[in-house]
Write an enzyme that holds these catalytic residues in place. Structure first.
Site, short mmCIF file in Angstrom:
data_model
loop_
_atom_site.label_atom_id
_atom_site.label_comp_id
_atom_site.label_asym_id
_atom_site.label_seq_id
_atom_site.Cartn_x
_atom_site.Cartn_y
_atom_site.Cartn_z
N LYS A 58 17.48 -13.38 1.97
CA LYS A 58 16.64 -12.43 1.03
C LYS A 58 15.92 -11.11 0.81
N GLY A 122 26.96 -21.66 26.20
CA GLY A 122 26.57 -22.76 26.56
C GLY A 122 27.29 -24.33 26.68
N GLY A 188 28.70 -25.61 -5.48
CA GLY A 188 27.54 -26.59 -4.90
C GLY A 188 26.04 -25.97 -5.64
N GLY A 190 23.33 -25.88 -5.35
CA GLY A 190 22.00 -25.95 -4.71
C GLY A 190 20.88 -24.99 -4.23
N VAL A 191 21.00 -24.59 -2.99
CA VAL A 191 19.70 -23.95 -2.51
C VAL A 191 20.82 -22.64 -2.92
N GLU A 211 29.23 -28.10 -9.64
CA GLU A 211 27.60 -29.01 -9.35
C GLU A 211 28.70 -30.54 -9.48
N VAL A 245 35.96 -30.53 -8.12
CA VAL A 245 36.79 -29.73 -8.00
C VAL A 245 37.85 -29.95 -6.89
N ALA A 276 29.46 -23.71 -1.06
CA ALA A 276 28.33 -23.82 -1.09
C ALA A 276 27.99 -25.29 -1.31
N HIS A 451 -10.63 -14.81 -7.88
CA HIS A 451 -9.87 -14.38 -9.85
C HIS A 451 -9.64 -13.03 -9.65
P1 FAD Z 1 21.09 -21.32 13.43
O1 FAD Z 1 20.14 -20.53 13.28
O2 FAD Z 1 22.17 -21.77 12.87
O3 FAD Z 1 21.53 -21.13 15.26
C1 FAD Z 1 22.39 -21.35 16.73
C2 FAD Z 1 22.58 -21.09 16.81
O4 FAD Z 1 23.10 -21.45 18.74
C3 FAD Z 1 23.24 -19.20 16.45
O5 FAD Z 1 22.86 -18.56 17.10
C4 FAD Z 1 24.33 -19.86 17.80
O6 FAD Z 1 25.45 -18.45 18.02
C5 FAD Z 1 23.25 -20.42 18.81
N1 FAD Z 1 25.20 -21.62 19.41
C6 FAD Z 1 25.42 -22.37 18.86
N2 FAD Z 1 26.48 -23.87 20.10
C7 FAD Z 1 25.92 -22.36 21.50
C8 FAD Z 1 26.39 -22.72 22.45
N3 FAD Z 1 27.43 -23.72 22.91
N4 FAD Z 1 26.50 -21.36 23.68
C9 FAD Z 1 25.70 -20.66 22.77
N5 FAD Z 1 25.02 -20.48 21.90
C10 FAD Z 1 25.40 -21.56 20.93
N6 FAD Z 1 16.03 -21.90 6.20
C11 FAD Z 1 15.11 -22.32 5.11
O7 FAD Z 1 13.54 -21.88 5.85
N7 FAD Z 1 14.24 -20.79 4.30
C12 FAD Z 1 15.60 -19.65 3.30
O8 FAD Z 1 15.21 -19.01 3.10
C13 FAD Z 1 16.69 -20.28 4.27
N8 FAD Z 1 17.49 -19.97 3.51
C14 FAD Z 1 19.12 -20.19 4.17
C15 FAD Z 1 20.24 -18.89 3.11
C16 FAD Z 1 21.53 -18.79 4.21
C17 FAD Z 1 22.31 -18.13 3.60
C18 FAD Z 1 22.16 -20.43 5.19
C19 FAD Z 1 23.23 -19.90 5.71
C20 FAD Z 1 20.58 -20.66 5.44
C21 FAD Z 1 19.21 -20.26 4.93
N9 FAD Z 1 17.92 -21.45 5.69
C22 FAD Z 1 17.49 -21.70 5.56
C23 FAD Z 1 18.33 -22.60 6.28
C24 FAD Z 1 18.60 -22.06 7.76
O9 FAD Z 1 19.19 -20.79 8.06
C25 FAD Z 1 18.72 -23.14 9.02
O10 FAD Z 1 17.66 -24.14 8.54
C26 FAD Z 1 17.92 -22.98 10.12
O11 FAD Z 1 19.07 -21.71 10.82
C27 FAD Z 1 18.34 -23.67 11.53
O12 FAD Z 1 18.02 -23.08 12.81
P2 FAD Z 1 18.63 -23.43 14.74
O13 FAD Z 1 17.71 -23.32 15.25
O14 FAD Z 1 18.64 -24.72 13.92
O15 FAD Z 1 20.14 -22.96 14.24
P1 NAD Z 2 22.47 -28.42 -0.34
O1 NAD Z 2 23.15 -29.71 0.01
O2 NAD Z 2 21.01 -27.59 -0.87
O3 NAD Z 2 23.47 -28.26 -1.51
C1 NAD Z 2 24.57 -28.14 -1.99
C2 NAD Z 2 25.21 -29.04 -3.26
O4 NAD Z 2 26.64 -28.67 -3.01
C3 NAD Z 2 24.73 -30.54 -3.65
O5 NAD Z 2 23.93 -30.08 -4.89
C4 NAD Z 2 25.77 -31.18 -3.53
O6 NAD Z 2 25.50 -32.17 -4.60
C5 NAD Z 2 27.08 -29.48 -4.09
N1 NAD Z 2 28.36 -30.23 -3.64
C6 NAD Z 2 28.44 -31.41 -2.43
N2 NAD Z 2 29.60 -31.29 -2.35
C7 NAD Z 2 29.92 -30.69 -3.68
C8 NAD Z 2 32.08 -31.16 -4.07
N3 NAD Z 2 32.62 -31.21 -3.51
N4 NAD Z 2 31.64 -30.17 -5.02
C9 NAD Z 2 30.81 -30.02 -6.09
N5 NAD Z 2 29.13 -29.95 -5.32
C10 NAD Z 2 29.37 -30.43 -4.22
O7 NAD Z 2 23.63 -26.78 0.11
P2 NAD Z 2 23.56 -25.94 0.69
O8 NAD Z 2 23.33 -25.27 -0.59
O9 NAD Z 2 25.40 -24.82 1.10
O10 NAD Z 2 22.32 -24.82 1.67
C11 NAD Z 2 22.89 -25.62 3.46
C12 NAD Z 2 21.17 -25.68 3.83
O11 NAD Z 2 21.21 -24.82 3.94
C13 NAD Z 2 20.61 -26.04 2.75
O12 NAD Z 2 19.98 -27.61 4.00
C14 NAD Z 2 19.64 -25.65 2.92
O13 NAD Z 2 18.58 -26.73 3.18
C15 NAD Z 2 19.30 -24.96 3.60
N6 NAD Z 2 19.17 -23.90 2.82
C16 NAD Z 2 17.32 -23.80 2.73
C17 NAD Z 2 17.32 -22.31 1.56
C18 NAD Z 2 15.75 -21.86 1.19
O14 NAD Z 2 15.25 -22.95 2.12
N7 NAD Z 2 15.55 -21.18 0.88
C19 NAD Z 2 18.52 -21.50 1.76
C20 NAD Z 2 19.91 -21.69 1.62
C21 NAD Z 2 19.81 -22.51 2.65
#
Ligand code: FAD
Ligand code: NAD
Length: 475
Positions: A58, A122, A188, A190-191, A211, A245, A276, A451
């Site tokens: 963000k 852990g 991909g 996706g998001v 995609e 791909v 992704a 408004h």
């Molecule tokens: P995580 O955030 O993955 O945290 C897990 C933690 O556990 C990590 O710090 C890891 O080091 C730790 N851990 C794992 N195993 C162990 C172990 N055995 N011992 C000690 N520590 C351990 N979601 C949204 O809602 N809005 C968004 O805008 C959004 N944007 C995203 C953008 C990107 C690029 C990505 C990759 C993801 C995005 N997401 C977004 C998804 C969001 O980041 C995840 O849904 C969220 O972080 C999940 O939270 P979590 O606590 O389950 O796991």
């Molecule tokens: P995603 O599931 O949103 O999208 C993955 C995309 O890749 C899908 O459209 C799928 O059809 C495509 N795909 C899968 N295999 C493929 C292949 N072999 N070749 C071409 N396309 C293929 O997953 P993401 O974008 O990687 O995001 C991962 C997770 O992180 C999501 O679950 C999402 O909710 C979370 N996330 C959330 C936000 C947000 O809330 N704004 C932002 C980023 C990530």
């Protein structure tokens, strides 16, 4: 001090750290363990969301959008700027500093709520014990009355597209690039593909998104998805649907990608290739033999609707369990579990989880899509309102998009709200609250909206459900 805790949380992402804080608020003795390591080797709490996901993405989405608007929109407002230049190093420094502020904030929150933060790996042992391995290899066994597993998720890798972290990269690498790639490939749509594709396109990359599916954003309402696809195409994001791909190979300082679609086989050369294609639950090294915690075929820890695993007093929350991989879903689960452990009431309403895609225009929704309502057989009404008719959106030079409300014909219940347009992610909050309270469309119609605000679009869309919109022609 004895090492027996009421609660040990493994993982400090947005599911784990709120669980630990709520446990602290509930006067439970709690520790939260994390092993996160940044690219520079430093440790931080906050998990994927704060370090490599929601927050850094963000930060870059905001900076890149400002850059583009300065270049393309400011003149429309009568603001003349000189030669606009990108200073990517400063942009990335700001991104890192936003992340640092947020992650160090967790340390402060832990302290304020009596949470013991522990750096290390852990591992759940049988009998609700947790083996903690510190960075120096030293080990310590902690005991807990309850363990919450919140180990999150990790990017899915494709065998035919071998990750090297330099040319073939994942979303985390793509957030920390120190130069704008001339040609960026993303696998991909996706998001992540759309958000990171947008960032680098705005900063100057020619972006091609491959995609595999034939449909665009199948999880979104298709009226909104079509509108989004039209905008992204106009912006220059080259999204190729139905593109499978076959291989990707680094050659020199570029990546050669081979993919096939309905027209046959194609090659594409890019400077960086982001994979992704989704994320998988992360449980590597988490569970010792014999804990009894069950993991399904896709790697998710199995839980009931209250996030209980098959083992008494072992819980799991966030990306590592079923449901959408969203930070706010994990947060609610974490807090629910910490309340249940304290003997309080706790529940997550899985039917009302907002989704936001932070592109421009922004996309957000809550509840059912029109396609899902249609498939359910329930009779429904639809109201829409275009941002082009919103005074505030026009004043913001942000008239693209619409708000759409789907409501039940029988009892007027709001079934789904879908927005594409300015601040959609903020606007969806009202709709989420409405649905949480089982509001009728009439409830929204009778609620006064200030408004001129963007929120009037939600009001007008609700009015439009019954052909009573004032500021747009009812259809
Ligand atoms: P995580 O955030 O993955 O945290 C897990 C933690 O556990 C990590 O710090 C890891 O080091 C730790 N851990 C794992 N195993 C162990 C172990 N055995 N011992 C000690 N520590 C351990 N979601 C949204 O809602 N809005 C968004 O805008 C959004 N944007 C995203 C953008 C990107 C690029 C990505 C990759 C993801 C995005 N997401 C977004 C998804 C969001 O980041 C995840 O849904 C969220 O972080 C999940 O939270 P979590 O606590 O389950 O796991
Ligand atoms: P995603 O599931 O949103 O999208 C993955 C995309 O890749 C899908 O459209 C799928 O059809 C495509 N795909 C899968 N295999 C493929 C292949 N072999 N070749 C071409 N396309 C293929 O997953 P993401 O974008 O990687 O995001 C991962 C997770 O992180 C999501 O679950 C999402 O909710 C979370 N996330 C959330 C936000 C947000 O809330 N704004 C932002 C980023 C990530």
């Amino acid at each position: 001090m004895s090492d027996v805790y009421d609660v040990i949380v493994i993982g400090s992402g947005p599911a784990g750290y709120p669980a630990a804080i709520r446990a602290g608020q509930n006067k439970l003795k709690v520790a939260c363990i994390d092993e996160w390591k940044n690219f520079d080797g430093s440790f931080a709490f906050g998990g994927t969301c704060l370090n490599a996901g929601c927050i850094p993405s963000k930060a870059l989405l905001e900076s890149s959008e400002l850059y583009l608007r300065a270049k393309e929109e400011f003149a429309t407002h009568g603001i003349k700027l000189g030669d606009i230049q990108l200073d990517l190093a400063t942009m990335q420094k700001r991104r890192a500093s936003v992340v640092k502020t947020m992650t160090t904030g967790i340390t402060a929150l832990f302290k304020a709520n009596g949470v013991v933060g522990i750096q290390g790996h852990g591992k759940l042992l049988p009998g609700n014990k947790v083996l903690v391995t510190a960075a120096d290899g030293s080990e310590k066994t902690l005991e807990a009355r309850n363990v919450i597993l919140a180990s999150g998720s990790t990017p899915i890798r494709l065998k035919s597209v071998p990750h090297d972290g330099k040319y073939i990269i994942d979303s985390w690498n793509a957030l920390e690039l120190d130069a704008v790639p001339g040609r960026l490939g993303v696998i991909g749509a996706g998001v992540i593909g759309l958000e990171l594709g947008s960032v680098w396109r705005r900063l100057g990359s020619a972006v091609t998104v491959l995609e595999a599916m034939d449909s665009f954003l199948p999880m979104a309402d298709q009226t909104i998805a079509k509108e989004a696809q039209r905008h992204f195409k106009k912006q220059g994001l080259d999204i190729k649907l139905g593109a499978k791909v076959l291989s990707a190979k680094v050659s020199g300082a570029a990546v050669d990608v081979v993919y096939s679609d309905a027209q046959g086989e194609h090659t594409l050369q890019v400077d960086k290739l982001v994979v992704a294609v989704g994320r998988r639950p992360f449980t590597d090294g988490l569970l010792a033999e014999g804990t009894g915690v069950e993991v399904d075929q896709r790697g998710f820890i199995q839980v009931d609707e209250h996030c209980r695993t098959a083992v008494p007093n072992v819980w799991a929350v966030g990306d590592v369990v079923r449901g959408p991989m969203l930070a706010h879903k994990g947060k609610e689960e974490g807090c629910m579990v910490a309340d249940l452990i304290a003997g309080k009431y706790g529940e997550v309403n899985y039917k009302v989880i907002p989704s936001v895609i932070y592109t421009a225009p922004e996309i957000a929704w809550v509840g059912l899509t029109e396609e899902q309502v249609k498939a359910s057989g329930r009779e429904y009404k639809v109201g829409t309102f275009p941002f082009a008719a919103s005074g505030r959106a026009r004043a913001m030079e942000a008239g693209a998009g619409m708000a759409k409300i789907i409501s039940a014909k029988d009892d007027d219940e709001v079934l789904g709200v879908h927005v594409i347009g300015p601040m959609a992610g903020e606007l969806i909050g009202e709709a989420t609250l409405a649905m949480e309270y089982s509001a009728s469309t009439e409830d929204i119609q009778r609620t006064m909206h200030a408004h001129p605000t963007l929120s009037e679009a939600i009001h007008e869309a609700a009015l439009s459900v019954d052909k009573k919109a004032i500021d747009a022609i009812n259809r």
